[in-house]
Design a protein around this motif. Structure first.
Motif, PDB file in Angstrom:
ATOM      1  N   VAL A 185     -29.740  49.396 -11.799  1.00 27.26           N
ATOM      2  CA  VAL A 185     -29.333  48.385 -10.816  1.00 27.26           C
ATOM      3  C   VAL A 185     -30.065  47.083 -11.115  1.00 27.26           C
ATOM      4  N   ARG A 186     -29.483  45.971 -10.654  1.00 32.40           N
ATOM      5  CA  ARG A 186     -30.065  44.659 -10.925  1.00 32.40           C
ATOM      6  C   ARG A 186     -31.066  44.242  -9.855  1.00 32.40           C
ATOM      7  N   ALA A 187     -30.725  44.533  -8.613  1.00 29.01           N
ATOM      8  CA  ALA A 187     -31.528  43.989  -7.517  1.00 29.01           C
ATOM      9  C   ALA A 187     -31.329  44.816  -6.260  1.00 29.01           C
ATOM     10  N   ALA A 195     -32.638  35.101  -5.823  1.00 28.00           N
ATOM     11  CA  ALA A 195     -33.377  33.973  -6.398  1.00 28.00           C
ATOM     12  C   ALA A 195     -33.123  33.954  -7.905  1.00 28.00           C
ATOM     13  N   LYS A 196     -33.159  32.749  -8.480  1.00 32.25           N
ATOM     14  CA  LYS A 196     -32.926  32.660  -9.931  1.00 32.25           C
ATOM     15  C   LYS A 196     -34.271  32.822 -10.626  1.00 32.25           C
ATOM     16  N   VAL A 197     -34.650  34.089 -10.764  1.00 31.91           N
ATOM     17  CA  VAL A 197     -35.964  34.488 -11.228  1.00 31.91           C
ATOM     18  C   VAL A 197     -35.823  35.032 -12.652  1.00 31.91           C
ATOM     19  N   ASN A 200     -35.250  38.835 -13.274  1.00 32.33           N
ATOM     20  CA  ASN A 200     -33.955  39.469 -13.008  1.00 32.33           C
ATOM     21  C   ASN A 200     -33.200  39.684 -14.309  1.00 32.33           C
ATOM     22  N   TYR A 201     -33.341  38.732 -15.214  1.00 30.64           N
ATOM     23  CA  TYR A 201     -32.655  38.862 -16.492  1.00 30.64           C
ATOM     24  C   TYR A 201     -33.327  39.924 -17.365  1.00 30.64           C
ATOM     25  N   ALA A 202     -34.653  39.959 -17.339  1.00 29.49           N
ATOM     26  CA  ALA A 202     -35.370  40.984 -18.098  1.00 29.49           C
ATOM     27  C   ALA A 202     -34.891  42.373 -17.664  1.00 29.49           C
ATOM     28  N   GLY A 234     -23.129  40.216 -14.871  1.00 35.08           N
ATOM     29  CA  GLY A 234     -24.227  39.616 -15.637  1.00 35.08           C
ATOM     30  C   GLY A 234     -24.763  38.309 -15.083  1.00 35.08           C
ATOM     31  N   SER A 235     -24.149  37.200 -15.446  1.00 34.01           N
ATOM     32  CA  SER A 235     -24.609  35.904 -14.931  1.00 34.01           C
ATOM     33  C   SER A 235     -23.483  35.195 -14.187  1.00 34.01           C
ATOM     34  N   MET A 236     -22.612  35.996 -13.573  1.00 34.14           N
ATOM     35  CA  MET A 236     -21.494  35.422 -12.827  1.00 34.14           C
ATOM     36  C   MET A 236     -21.270  36.160 -11.515  1.00 34.14           C
ATOM     37  N   ASN A 237     -20.758  35.437 -10.550  1.00 38.45           N
ATOM     38  CA  ASN A 237     -20.261  36.082  -9.331  1.00 38.45           C
ATOM     39  C   ASN A 237     -18.835  36.560  -9.607  1.00 38.45           C
ATOM     40  N   ILE A 255     -27.390  39.446  -4.052  1.00 42.27           N
ATOM     41  CA  ILE A 255     -26.443  38.738  -4.919  1.00 42.27           C
ATOM     42  C   ILE A 255     -26.942  37.304  -5.090  1.00 42.27           C
ATOM     43  N   LEU A 256     -26.807  36.779  -6.307  1.00 43.43           N
ATOM     44  CA  LEU A 256     -27.213  35.394  -6.572  1.00 43.43           C
ATOM     45  C   LEU A 256     -26.155  34.440  -5.984  1.00 43.43           C
ATOM     46  N   PRO A 257     -26.552  33.537  -5.124  1.00 48.81           N
ATOM     47  CA  PRO A 257     -25.569  32.622  -4.518  1.00 48.81           C
ATOM     48  C   PRO A 257     -25.154  31.523  -5.497  1.00 48.81           C
ATOM     49  N   GLY A 258     -24.153  31.795  -6.294  1.00 53.53           N
ATOM     50  CA  GLY A 258     -23.710  30.859  -7.322  1.00 53.53           C
ATOM     51  C   GLY A 258     -23.120  29.585  -6.733  1.00 53.53           C
ATOM     52  N   ILE A 259     -23.389  28.490  -7.405  1.00 49.90           N
ATOM     53  CA  ILE A 259     -22.827  27.208  -6.976  1.00 49.90           C
ATOM     54  C   ILE A 259     -21.349  27.157  -7.385  1.00 49.90           C
ATOM     55  N   THR A 260     -21.021  27.777  -8.505  1.00 54.58           N
ATOM     56  CA  THR A 260     -19.607  27.877  -8.890  1.00 54.58           C
ATOM     57  C   THR A 260     -18.874  28.734  -7.860  1.00 54.58           C
ATOM     58  N   GLY A 299     -14.601  36.088 -12.925  1.00 53.08           N
ATOM     59  CA  GLY A 299     -16.010  35.796 -12.666  1.00 53.08           C
ATOM     60  C   GLY A 299     -16.210  34.285 -12.598  1.00 53.08           C
ATOM     61  N   THR A 300     -17.289  33.863 -11.917  1.00 56.36           N
ATOM     62  CA  THR A 300     -17.585  32.423 -11.830  1.00 56.36           C
ATOM     63  C   THR A 300     -19.057  32.165 -12.123  1.00 56.36           C
ATOM     64  N   GLY A 301     -19.321  31.137 -12.913  1.00 55.12           N
ATOM     65  CA  GLY A 301     -20.705  30.749 -13.209  1.00 55.12           C
ATOM     66  C   GLY A 301     -20.690  29.457 -14.006  1.00 55.12           C
ATOM     67  N   THR A 302     -21.805  28.769 -14.028  1.00 57.91           N
ATOM     68  CA  THR A 302     -21.870  27.466 -14.687  1.00 57.91           C
ATOM     69  C   THR A 302     -21.419  27.519 -16.146  1.00 57.91           C
ATOM     70  N   ALA A 303     -21.845  28.546 -16.887  1.00 57.83           N
ATOM     71  CA  ALA A 303     -21.553  28.589 -18.318  1.00 57.83           C
ATOM     72  C   ALA A 303     -20.053  28.665 -18.592  1.00 57.83           C
TER      73      ALA A 303
END
Ligand SMILES: *Cc1c(COP(=O)(O)O)cnc(C)c1O
Length: 358
Positions: A185-187, A195-197, A200-202, A234-237, A255-260, A299-303
């Motif tokens: 699990v991620r979180a 939080a964008k910590v 979390n990616y590790a 991964g890095s998207m909502n 869940i990470l609150p994405g701006i996208t 999925g949605t994310g900045t990248a």
């Protein structure tokens, strides 16, 4: 206009990379923004300095106990104008992340002003090709050389810039294959998932590596308690279109609150779609697909901005969404989003922030 911040010039500027071979996060510009914190002075010494190695104590707390947070946003060039997209949201979120790790918050206005001046200095580095942008990475880490477990007394904030290519290599949207992770699990709620910590990616890499080996692009995370409810990719909502309604998991603390994510919800409503933020279980999704109600997943994310999902694998079950093609709503949201970002469409919400020429 605000005062100009200190600018330490470098001797020689770098050669710019070939715009057709930018990739992601491979090249860095000539300068970075630097800001320091200690207990006596608070945040101080904001300056633009040459991009390059920094000296750090081997005992720096970030390296041992992981006090490190980051952000990600982009600058775009259109008709010789350089714009940022909702940067105020990123600086609000970096403060939420800092707060969660018991790190000192920064003045969002000061940071935005510093970023604008940095990007102004580097405006020649903002690529202009279709889908290309200057990726902006602000981050903060604990620098005190001390092995006791307590919050560090000193920190460094840096913003580095990386010219980046189109996520889709200039082609149309490409549906991805997603592996639903049912072991790791991620979180968990109450933890640091919102939080964008850095950590979390590790924690996510092992599952990502396993999924890659099996031929999947990304991992879909389930909740950390029951492993039943969908959280994010991964890095998207993540979003679903069920019976024409756009559905996304409700923010729950893990869940990470994405701006996208936030922008897509606002944009979808403006375009007249019904949007539901609620709990969605993986079983509901599979059942929906079986009954023919699930028409699109993205999925949605900045990248990637918006990334269609064509296949999902959960245990023994493998489902194909919309015949592995980009759905109509996904495409429409992508076109509108990118249109506003790039300045080709109107921006009634003032999401675009022009970088002034100082
Ligand atoms: C950054 C991030 C996202 C996407 O956030 P945006 O603000 O839309 O870029 C989603 N999930 C995770 C885990 C992230 O770190």
């Amino acid at each position: 206009m605000s005062e100009k911040i200190e600018f330490v010039q470098r001797e020689n500027l770098k050669e710019k990379p070939d715009p057709s071979d930018l990739g992601f996060g491979k090249y860095f510009t000539d300068y970075m923004l630097s800001f320091d914190y200690d207990l006596d002075k608070g945040w101080h010494d904001l300056k633009i300095v040459p991009y390059g190695p920094i000296e750090i104590s081997p005992a720096a707390q970030a390296l041992h106990y992981g006090q490190a947070v980051f952000e990600g946003l982009k600058a775009y060039k259109h008709n010789d104008e350089v714009v940022l997209f909702r940067p105020d949201e990123n600086f609000k979120r970096i403060n939420d992340s800092l707060n969660r790790l018991d790190m000192p918050e920064v003045d969002e206005g000061v940071l935005l002003e510093g970023l604008k001046q940095l990007v102004d200095v580097e405006r020649d580095w903002v690529p202009e090709g279709e889908g290309q942008s200057l990726y902006i990475r602000p981050y903060v880490f604990a620098t005190e050389g001390m092995l006791g477990v307590r919050p560090s007394y000193s920190y460094k904030l840096l913003i580095i810039l990386s010219p980046s290519g189109s996520y889709y290599g200039g082609e149309s949207l490409r549906p991805t294959k997603i592996y639903v992770e049912d072991e790791y699990v991620r979180a968990v709620r109450g933890g640091v998932g919102h939080a964008k910590v850095a950590g979390n990616y590790a924690a996510s890499l092992k599952a990502q590596t396993n999924a890659s080996k099996l031929g999947y692009d990304q991992v879909l995370w389930l909740d950390g308690v029951e492993q039943k409810y969908i959280e994010e990719v991964g890095s998207m909502n993540i979003f679903f279109v069920e019976n024409g309604t756009i559905v996304t998991p409700k923010l729950n603390g893990s869940i990470l609150p994405g701006i996208t994510r936030k922008t897509v919800i606002e944009l979808s409503k403006q375009l007249g779609y019904d949007v539901e933020e609620r709990r969605v279980s993986i079983d509901e999704l599979i059942e929906s697909q079986r009954k023919g109600k699930l028409s699109e997943v993205f999925g949605t994310g900045t990248a990637a901005v918006i990334s269609p999902v064509g296949q999902l694998k959960y245990g023994e079950k493998e489902i194909v969404i919309n015949n592995n093609e980009t759905g109509e709503i996904t495409q429409k949201l992508y076109d509108n989003y990118v249109g506003i970002q790039s300045g080709k469409l109107n921006d009634p919400q003032n999401w675009r922030v022009v970088v002034p020429k100082y």
